[in-house]
Design a protein around this motif. Structure first.
Motif, PDB file in Angstrom:
ATOM      1  N   THR A 135     -32.528  -4.766  18.744  1.00  0.00           N
ATOM      2  CA  THR A 135     -32.359  -4.479  20.163  1.00  0.00           C
ATOM      3  C   THR A 135     -33.518  -5.108  20.943  1.00  0.00           C
ATOM      4  N   LYS A 136     -33.319  -5.179  22.264  1.00  0.00           N
ATOM      5  CA  LYS A 136     -34.387  -5.696  23.119  1.00  0.00           C
ATOM      6  C   LYS A 136     -35.624  -4.810  23.038  1.00  0.00           C
ATOM      7  N   ALA A 137     -35.392  -3.490  22.979  1.00  0.00           N
ATOM      8  CA  ALA A 137     -36.526  -2.566  22.935  1.00  0.00           C
ATOM      9  C   ALA A 137     -37.357  -2.792  21.674  1.00  0.00           C
ATOM     10  N   SER A 138     -36.693  -3.157  20.573  1.00  0.00           N
ATOM     11  CA  SER A 138     -37.433  -3.414  19.338  1.00  0.00           C
ATOM     12  C   SER A 138     -38.346  -4.629  19.481  1.00  0.00           C
ATOM     13  N   VAL A 139     -37.845  -5.650  20.181  1.00  0.00           N
ATOM     14  CA  VAL A 139     -38.662  -6.852  20.375  1.00  0.00           C
ATOM     15  C   VAL A 139     -39.917  -6.495  21.168  1.00  0.00           C
ATOM     16  N   VAL A 140     -39.732  -5.710  22.238  1.00  0.00           N
ATOM     17  CA  VAL A 140     -40.876  -5.307  23.066  1.00  0.00           C
ATOM     18  C   VAL A 140     -41.855  -4.467  22.242  1.00  0.00           C
ATOM     19  N   ALA A 141     -41.316  -3.519  21.475  1.00  0.00           N
ATOM     20  CA  ALA A 141     -42.183  -2.638  20.685  1.00  0.00           C
ATOM     21  C   ALA A 141     -42.936  -3.424  19.615  1.00  0.00           C
ATOM     22  N   ALA A 142     -42.230  -4.298  18.906  1.00  0.00           N
ATOM     23  CA  ALA A 142     -42.882  -5.078  17.846  1.00  0.00           C
ATOM     24  C   ALA A 142     -43.966  -5.979  18.439  1.00  0.00           C
ATOM     25  N   ALA A 143     -43.680  -6.566  19.606  1.00  0.00           N
ATOM     26  CA  ALA A 143     -44.679  -7.423  20.260  1.00  0.00           C
ATOM     27  C   ALA A 143     -45.904  -6.597  20.658  1.00  0.00           C
ATOM     28  N   GLY A 144     -45.660  -5.391  21.198  1.00  0.00           N
ATOM     29  CA  GLY A 144     -46.776  -4.548  21.630  1.00  0.00           C
ATOM     30  C   GLY A 144     -47.659  -4.131  20.462  1.00  0.00           C
ATOM     31  N   VAL A 145     -47.034  -3.744  19.365  1.00  0.00           N
ATOM     32  CA  VAL A 145     -47.834  -3.282  18.216  1.00  0.00           C
ATOM     33  C   VAL A 145     -48.592  -4.460  17.591  1.00  0.00           C
ATOM     34  N   ALA A 146     -47.910  -5.603  17.433  1.00  0.00           N
ATOM     35  CA  ALA A 146     -48.588  -6.774  16.859  1.00  0.00           C
ATOM     36  C   ALA A 146     -49.755  -7.197  17.746  1.00  0.00           C
ATOM     37  N   ALA A 147     -49.543  -7.169  19.073  1.00  0.00           N
ATOM     38  CA  ALA A 147     -50.612  -7.552  19.997  1.00  0.00           C
ATOM     39  C   ALA A 147     -51.770  -6.561  19.928  1.00  0.00           C
ATOM     40  N   ALA A 148     -51.450  -5.286  19.726  1.00  0.00           N
ATOM     41  CA  ALA A 148     -52.509  -4.282  19.641  1.00  0.00           C
ATOM     42  C   ALA A 148     -53.409  -4.537  18.429  1.00  0.00           C
ATOM     43  N   LEU A 149     -52.836  -5.124  17.377  1.00  0.00           N
ATOM     44  CA  LEU A 149     -53.611  -5.389  16.163  1.00  0.00           C
ATOM     45  C   LEU A 149     -54.359  -6.728  16.222  1.00  0.00           C
ATOM     46  N   ALA A 150     -53.895  -7.638  17.092  1.00  0.00           N
ATOM     47  CA  ALA A 150     -54.425  -9.006  17.079  1.00  0.00           C
ATOM     48  C   ALA A 150     -55.935  -9.099  17.366  1.00  0.00           C
ATOM     49  N   PRO A 151     -56.473  -8.365  18.357  1.00  0.00           N
ATOM     50  CA  PRO A 151     -57.915  -8.466  18.578  1.00  0.00           C
ATOM     51  C   PRO A 151     -58.719  -8.022  17.353  1.00  0.00           C
ATOM     52  N   THR A 152     -58.213  -7.027  16.625  1.00  0.00           N
ATOM     53  CA  THR A 152     -58.917  -6.575  15.424  1.00  0.00           C
ATOM     54  C   THR A 152     -58.839  -7.631  14.326  1.00  0.00           C
ATOM     55  N   MET A 153     -57.690  -8.303  14.220  1.00  0.00           N
ATOM     56  CA  MET A 153     -57.587  -9.400  13.258  1.00  0.00           C
ATOM     57  C   MET A 153     -58.591 -10.502  13.598  1.00  0.00           C
ATOM     58  N   ALA A 154     -58.712 -10.793  14.891  1.00  0.00           N
ATOM     59  CA  ALA A 154     -59.679 -11.806  15.321  1.00  0.00           C
ATOM     60  C   ALA A 154     -61.104 -11.333  15.019  1.00  0.00           C
ATOM     61  N   ALA A 155     -61.362 -10.029  15.213  1.00  0.00           N
ATOM     62  CA  ALA A 155     -62.698  -9.491  14.955  1.00  0.00           C
ATOM     63  C   ALA A 155     -63.049  -9.603  13.472  1.00  0.00           C
ATOM     64  N   ILE A 156     -62.054  -9.394  12.605  1.00  0.00           N
ATOM     65  CA  ILE A 156     -62.291  -9.495  11.153  1.00  0.00           C
ATOM     66  C   ILE A 156     -62.600 -10.949  10.781  1.00  0.00           C
ATOM     67  N   VAL A 157     -61.840 -11.879  11.362  1.00  0.00           N
ATOM     68  CA  VAL A 157     -62.097 -13.285  11.056  1.00  0.00           C
ATOM     69  C   VAL A 157     -63.463 -13.706  11.611  1.00  0.00           C
ATOM     70  N   PHE A 158     -63.812 -13.207  12.813  1.00  0.00           N
ATOM     71  CA  PHE A 158     -65.153 -13.494  13.334  1.00  0.00           C
ATOM     72  C   PHE A 158     -66.215 -12.996  12.359  1.00  0.00           C
ATOM     73  N   THR A 159     -66.007 -11.806  11.823  1.00  0.00           N
ATOM     74  CA  THR A 159     -66.997 -11.245  10.892  1.00  0.00           C
ATOM     75  C   THR A 159     -67.142 -12.135   9.661  1.00  0.00           C
ATOM     76  N   ALA A 160     -66.026 -12.690   9.191  1.00  0.00           N
ATOM     77  CA  ALA A 160     -66.087 -13.612   8.050  1.00  0.00           C
ATOM     78  C   ALA A 160     -66.905 -14.856   8.422  1.00  0.00           C
ATOM     79  N   GLU A 161     -66.701 -15.350   9.649  1.00  0.00           N
ATOM     80  CA  GLU A 161     -67.469 -16.522  10.086  1.00  0.00           C
ATOM     81  C   GLU A 161     -68.957 -16.180  10.195  1.00  0.00           C
ATOM     82  N   TYR A 162     -69.232 -14.971  10.664  1.00  0.00           N
ATOM     83  CA  TYR A 162     -70.624 -14.515  10.759  1.00  0.00           C
ATOM     84  C   TYR A 162     -71.228 -14.421   9.357  1.00  0.00           C
ATOM     85  N   ALA A 163     -70.438 -13.926   8.418  1.00  0.00           N
ATOM     86  CA  ALA A 163     -70.933 -13.811   7.047  1.00  0.00           C
ATOM     87  C   ALA A 163     -71.255 -15.193   6.472  1.00  0.00           C
ATOM     88  N   LEU A 164     -70.451 -16.191   6.834  1.00  0.00           N
ATOM     89  CA  LEU A 164     -70.667 -17.551   6.326  1.00  0.00           C
ATOM     90  C   LEU A 164     -71.864 -18.227   6.984  1.00  0.00           C
TER      91      LEU A 164
END
Lengths: 230, 111
Positions: A135-164
């Motif tokens: 459904t359309k609502a599922s697309v909106v919900a999936a996008a919202g949840v994935a977007a909510a996680l994206a900054p944390t994914m970026a933060a984890i990758v930044f931490t890996a770069e910092y570690a390197l």
């Protein structure tokens, strides 16, 4: 989330630059082969909109702000490959003209925000979408949840770069904890803005939303009900 | 195709929305450091930090040099950024899709 010059050493920055160039080249090829012609103007709009939205810092905690990164938003609208390009163009313009993000760190910033955000974020979006009804609502919900996680994914990758190759004195564990903590909060804003924007486009032209292509979203017409493959 | 919003309308509407955001919302956005900058300041990640090579750019830090009103300066810088980003992305995407080797995707109106 824009890394300035001098945070991360030259070797790691150059490595990030190599990864960014290689992956962006792949995105260019796939965009050329896969992009729907009708989406060309939408790709331009997406990139311009992400530039504007990145200027809107919202407060997240005492003395701290966050802004939309836009990777999931772009990827759901125009597909992960063109979406990664749209965010990459924003980062290049910001680094070259607006002194936002270091030139030496441009590759790392493309990796963290464009590639992790659009390609990684789209993978999370697709996984969540698969669990939900078509459904359309599922697309909106999936996008919202994935977007909510994206900054944390970026933060984890930044931490890996910092570690390197981080030039700072703090331990990797300290950086990981601080970065993940604040970006979980920023994710709330990222998820909300992404869900609202996707919802607005879905209400107008759902047929143009790449992430909704699995739903039959053509405009209703006389004999459009039967035999349309999903 | 009857009463759908046309792509042109959608894109123009979206761009006007983006311009409204940079002119009317961006001047009131939080000026606190973002997540990374705050962590960097709190935990001394920034000991090696250097100013950007383009710190002298007329658009550096989202203000137009020579425009005194800070809100207007930020709005103008944002509008220029929106226009430049749009121009680059549209040109790149058009060139890319023009060079594809396979025939174009069937048009939307194909019954």
């Amino acid at each position: 989330m824009h890394i300035p010059d001098g945070f991360i050493d030259g070797t790691t920055s150059a490595f990030g630059g190599g990864v960014a160039v290689g992956t962006v080249a792949g995105c260019l090829r796939r965009t050329r082969d896969l992009l729907d012609d009708r989406q060309v103007p939408l790709v331009g709009l997406t990139s311009a909109f992400v530039f504007a939205a990145q200027m809107l810092n919202f407060p997240v905690a005492a003395g701290t702000s966050g802004h939309l990164l836009g990777g999931v938003l772009a990827a759901v609208l125009v597909g992960p490959w063109a979406g990664a390009l749209a965010v990459s163009v924003v980062l290049v313009v910001q680094a070259l003209l607006f002194a936002d993000g270091g030139l030496s760190a441009l590759g790392l910033n493309v990796v963290n925000m464009a590639l992790v955000g659009a390609l990684g974020g789209y993978a999370v979006f697709a996984a969540i979408r698969a669990l939900l009804p078509k459904t359309k609502a599922s697309v909106v919900a999936a996008a919202g949840v994935a977007a909510a996680l994206a900054p944390t994914m970026a933060a984890i990758v930044f931490t890996a770069e910092y570690a390197l190759g981080g030039n700072g004195a703090a331990s990797v564990a300290t950086v990981a904890k601080a970065m993940i903590g604040v970006h979980l909060l920023i994710g709330v804003g990222e998820g909300a803005i992404t869900a609202m924007t996707i919802s607005a486009v879905m209400a107008t032209r759902p047929d143009l939303v790449h992430g909704a292509a699995h739903i039959a979203t053509r405009a209703p017409s006389r004999d459009d009900t039967a035999g349309v493959p999903a | 195709m009857n009463c759908r919003t046309s792509i042109t309308t959608l894109v123009v509407g979206g761009l006007l929305g983006a311009l409204a955001l940079v002119f009317f919302v961006a001047p009131h956005a939080s000026s606190s450091p973002d997540g990374l900058d705050k962590v960097a300041a709190d935990h001394q990640l920034d000991t090696g930090k250097r100013a950007s090579t383009v710190a002298g750019s007329p658009l550096a830090h989202y203000s137009v040099s020579g425009v005194d009103d800070s809100g207007l300066s930020k709005g103008l810088a944002g509008a220029l950024g929106v226009a430049i980003t749009l121009g680059i992305m549209l040109t790149a995407t058009k060139l890319l899709t023009r060079r594809r080797s396979r025939p174009p995707a069937p048009s939307s109106a194909a019954p």
